[in-house]
Write an enzyme that holds these catalytic residues in place. Structure first.
Site, PDB file in Angstrom:
ATOM      1  N   CYS A   4       0.826  -1.204   0.000  1.00 34.53           N
ATOM      2  CA  CYS A   4       0.000   0.000   0.000  1.00 34.53           C
ATOM      3  C   CYS A   4       0.863   1.258   0.000  1.00 34.53           C
ATOM      4  CB  CYS A   4      -0.940  -0.001   1.192  1.00 34.53           C
ATOM      5  SG  CYS A   4      -0.040   0.102   2.721  1.00 34.53           S
ATOM      6  N   GLU A  50      -6.069   2.124  -8.508  1.00 32.33           N
ATOM      7  CA  GLU A  50      -5.006   1.368  -7.834  1.00 32.33           C
ATOM      8  C   GLU A  50      -4.732   0.110  -8.658  1.00 32.33           C
ATOM      9  OE1 GLU A  50      -5.862  -0.612  -4.022  1.00 32.33           O
ATOM     10  OE2 GLU A  50      -3.775  -0.250  -3.464  1.00 32.33           O
TER      11      GLU A  50
HETATM   12  P1  NAD Z   1      -9.262  -7.112   0.295  1.00 27.82           P
HETATM   13  O1  NAD Z   1     -10.004  -5.871   0.591  1.00 27.82           O
HETATM   14  O2  NAD Z   1      -9.684  -7.940  -0.855  1.00 27.82           O
HETATM   15  O3  NAD Z   1      -9.280  -8.105   1.570  1.00 27.82           O
HETATM   16  C1  NAD Z   1      -8.932  -7.649   2.856  1.00 27.82           C
HETATM   17  C2  NAD Z   1      -9.678  -8.466   3.890  1.00 27.82           C
HETATM   18  O4  NAD Z   1     -11.079  -8.266   3.728  1.00 27.82           O
HETATM   19  C3  NAD Z   1      -9.431  -9.961   3.785  1.00 27.82           C
HETATM   20  O5  NAD Z   1      -9.300 -10.497   5.080  1.00 27.82           O
HETATM   21  C4  NAD Z   1     -10.685 -10.482   3.087  1.00 27.82           C
HETATM   22  O6  NAD Z   1     -11.012 -11.796   3.469  1.00 27.82           O
HETATM   23  C5  NAD Z   1     -11.753  -9.518   3.557  1.00 27.82           C
HETATM   24  N1  NAD Z   1     -12.822  -9.275   2.579  1.00 27.82           N
HETATM   25  C6  NAD Z   1     -12.730  -9.346   1.229  1.00 27.82           C
HETATM   26  N2  NAD Z   1     -13.898  -8.995   0.659  1.00 27.82           N
HETATM   27  C7  NAD Z   1     -14.745  -8.695   1.663  1.00 27.82           C
HETATM   28  C8  NAD Z   1     -16.103  -8.252   1.719  1.00 27.82           C
HETATM   29  N3  NAD Z   1     -16.820  -8.058   0.618  1.00 27.82           N
HETATM   30  N4  NAD Z   1     -16.661  -8.024   2.930  1.00 27.82           N
HETATM   31  C9  NAD Z   1     -15.940  -8.215   4.064  1.00 27.82           C
HETATM   32  N5  NAD Z   1     -14.652  -8.636   4.076  1.00 27.82           N
HETATM   33  C10 NAD Z   1     -14.066  -8.878   2.894  1.00 27.82           C
HETATM   34  O7  NAD Z   1      -7.714  -6.689   0.158  1.00 27.82           O
HETATM   35  P2  NAD Z   1      -6.484  -7.585  -0.323  1.00 27.82           P
HETATM   36  O8  NAD Z   1      -6.607  -7.828  -1.783  1.00 27.82           O
HETATM   37  O9  NAD Z   1      -6.301  -8.745   0.591  1.00 27.82           O
HETATM   38  O10 NAD Z   1      -5.266  -6.592  -0.039  1.00 27.82           O
HETATM   39  C11 NAD Z   1      -4.821  -5.623  -0.962  1.00 27.82           C
HETATM   40  C12 NAD Z   1      -5.425  -4.277  -0.663  1.00 27.82           C
HETATM   41  O11 NAD Z   1      -5.090  -3.900   0.668  1.00 27.82           O
HETATM   42  C13 NAD Z   1      -4.867  -3.171  -1.550  1.00 27.82           C
HETATM   43  O12 NAD Z   1      -5.930  -2.336  -1.912  1.00 27.82           O
HETATM   44  C14 NAD Z   1      -3.882  -2.445  -0.637  1.00 27.82           C
HETATM   45  O13 NAD Z   1      -3.656  -1.099  -0.989  1.00 27.82           O
HETATM   46  C15 NAD Z   1      -4.581  -2.555   0.659  1.00 27.82           C
HETATM   47  N6  NAD Z   1      -3.662  -2.393   1.778  1.00 27.82           N
HETATM   48  C16 NAD Z   1      -3.738  -1.228   2.473  1.00 27.82           C
HETATM   49  C17 NAD Z   1      -2.875  -0.999   3.524  1.00 27.82           C
HETATM   50  C18 NAD Z   1      -2.930   0.306   4.281  1.00 27.82           C
HETATM   51  O14 NAD Z   1      -2.246   0.410   5.295  1.00 27.82           O
HETATM   52  N7  NAD Z   1      -3.697   1.293   3.866  1.00 27.82           N
HETATM   53  C19 NAD Z   1      -1.924  -1.961   3.895  1.00 27.82           C
HETATM   54  C20 NAD Z   1      -1.885  -3.159   3.174  1.00 27.82           C
HETATM   55  C21 NAD Z   1      -2.763  -3.361   2.111  1.00 27.82           C
END
Ligand code: NAD
Length: 481
Positions: free
Chosen positions: A273, A372
């Site tokens: 991120c 993104e």
């Molecule tokens: P994601 O949003 O797909 O998943 C994150 C979590 O949410 C997982 O545990 C997943 O099981 C859960 N999830 C997925 N869909 C959901 C829904 N509809 N309802 C409830 N929960 C749900 O993210 P990802 O693909 O695992 O990670 C990448 C993303 O995370 C990128 O957008 C990145 O920028 C972001 N990120 C942000 C930070 C920050 O500090 N801002 C840090 C790391 C990653």
């Protein structure tokens, strides 16, 4: 859960594939609402005695966890690398960064965080920091050990019981963390892990005994989880996605800039991120584009030693990025470096790989400059002034990081003052604040108040009780029996 491994109530399970080669490396059960309720019940029971335990005693199991994790970091980094596609060196660096948050939490007994003041004669006001109860952390795939370690060390040390719901794509490191927490001596129920995706998250957030949630992941899900939790009156801090701008001024130091930009967009295969995504070159800074392309073209794919870049998390990520590159090209971008042609060593050909990619001469309205991408793709926008670069920074809905490369203190200060992100870098491509400075963005990179680490996290995981006391000695008081 409750200090022991328990099979999921439903027979459903999910297979974990390694992004390196697509091989199945593990299976975990999917926790349904009944499993979540059992975890919350165990946490609730454990939390009462824990909250009443003095802070100085609450850090003891965390100290043991720190030592166990330090001793096992190399081993755990192999699990993290295998399930997330990072190189082992990147996986180890993430664990070490997580350990810094553990060290911050270990220092909490040394912070005089309470306050007491005699506000009028005989009357004292005092503030006590108290635990919330049962809290949860929901984490993304890209830092399987570090992002959980942003959360549970501080939440537990402040007297809460913690439930972790890791990404279903990388559940194995979380299992290992669970084992270490038991070994560290946390009482059963204080730390649990539940597995699954949306259904598990919703069951957790909706549970009436869950008091607070921290979420890290993509912006649409961060927004949804934040809305769901806060509509139920719960405390939430939900960090979302990013589109970080790296601004290069014409007076920047070439070696520092090239290394900083390339590390920023290729590290962890761009799945950070804090990764640089848009390179905004100001005027004659366009001369840096060629050496950036040249340095990035030397990076090889694969987890081995040398200058290497890891894999993308899954086939869907690779397809999405290939589509984004094709769309950018059809919209007029110049594909100065095409990672679609790069190949990993033969044994990893079943995995999800994309080489470093540079899209030059991108216009700000194009999709690749706005969305993104979350991969090793650098979008280059050429502008004429620092103000034009900052105007682009202002238009992005995200607000994690903005960096400037310059040898002018005045230009750096100008960017620091006018950039809209929560974390700013000056000649630093990945400006992650180190503890005790806290981590957190602005705009659609963060829903809720405060930061996820550092002093800001204290207010997320605790509440202040304010006590006003009057002890006035009566004239006939006797101090002897
Ligand atoms: P994601 O949003 O797909 O998943 C994150 C979590 O949410 C997982 O545990 C997943 O099981 C859960 N999830 C997925 N869909 C959901 C829904 N509809 N309802 C409830 N929960 C749900 O993210 P990802 O693909 O695992 O990670 C990448 C993303 O995370 C990128 O957008 C990145 O920028 C972001 N990120 C942000 C930070 C920050 O500090 N801002 C840090 C790391 C990653």
């Amino acid at each position: 859960m409750g200090g022991a491994w328990r099979p999921a109530a439903r027979a459903a399970s999910l297979e974990v594939e390694s992004p390196y080669d697509g091989r199945v490396i593990g299976t975990v059960g999917i926790s349904d609402a009944a499993d979540v309720a059992a975890a919350v019940d165990a946490a609730k029971q454990a939390s009462v005695a824990w909250a009443a335990t003095p802070l100085g005693e609450r850090v003891r199991p965390l100290r043991r966890f720190h030592d166990l994790m330090t001793a096992q970091a190399a081993d755990l980094s192999n699990t993290v690398a295998l399930e997330s596609g990072k190189t082992p060196a990147e996986a180890l660096a993430g664990i070490q960064r997580g350990l810094e948050v553990v060290e911050f939490a270990l220092s909490l007994p040394n912070l005089d965080d309470g306050a007491a003041l005699e506000v009028s004669r005989g009357v004292t006001c005092e503030a006590r920091r108290e635990a919330l109860g049962v809290v949860a952390g929901i984490t993304p795939f890209n830092f399987p050990a570090m992002v959980p370690m942003w959360m549970f060390p501080i939440a537990l040390t402040l007297g809460n019981a913690f439930i972790l719901k890791p990404s279903e794509k990388v559940p194995l490191a979380a299992c290992r963390i669970g084992e270490l927490m038991i070994e560290a001596g946390y009482a059963p129920g204080l730390f649990s892990v539940v597995h699954g995706d949306r259904g598990t998250v919703n069951a957790l957030v909706d549970h009436p005994d869950l008091c607070a949630v921290a979420f890290v992941g993509s912006t649409p899900v961060a927004r949804a989880v934040y809305g769901r939790a806060t509509s139920l009156g719960k405390r939430a801090l939900c960090l979302g996605g990013a589109k970080n701008h790296l601004i290069v001024a014409p007076d920047a130091d070439e070696a520092l800039t090239v290394r900083g930009v390339v590390d920023s967009f290729t590290g962890c295969a761009g799945q950070r991120c804090m990764a640089g995504s848009v390179l905004v070159v100001v005027g004659k800074a366009s001369r840096f584009i060629e050496p950036i392309v040249e340095a990035a073209s030397k990076i090889e794919l694969g987890p081995g030693a040398g200058v290497r870049m890891g894999a993308l998390i899954d086939a869907a990520a690779r397809d999405r990025l290939e589509r984004a590159i094709a769309t950018a090209s059809s919209e007029g971008a110049d594909v100065a470096l095409d990672g679609r042609k790069a190949r990993p060593p033969r044994e990893y050909e079943g995995g999800h790989w994309l080489g470093p990619t540079v899209l030059d001469r991108v216009r700000p309205e194009m999709e690749c400059a706005r969305a993104e991408l979350f991969g090793p793709v650098l979008t280059v926008v050429r502008v004429d002034s620092l103000d034009e670069a900052l105007a682009l920074d202002r238009t992005t809905p995200y607000g994690n990081a903005t960096s400037v490369f310059t040898s002018s203190g005045a230009a750096a200060r100008y960017v620091v003052q006018h950039a809209t992100s929560g974390m700013i870098g000056v000649n630093v491509g990945v400006p992650v604040p180190r503890d005790p400075f806290s981590f957190g963005g602005t705009k659609e990179s963060r829903f809720g108040q405060g930061d996820i680490t550092g002093p800001g996290a204290l207010d997320l995981w605790s509440q202040l009780k304010k006590i006003t006391t009057r002890w006035a000695a009566s004239p006939d008081a006797s101090w002897t029996s």
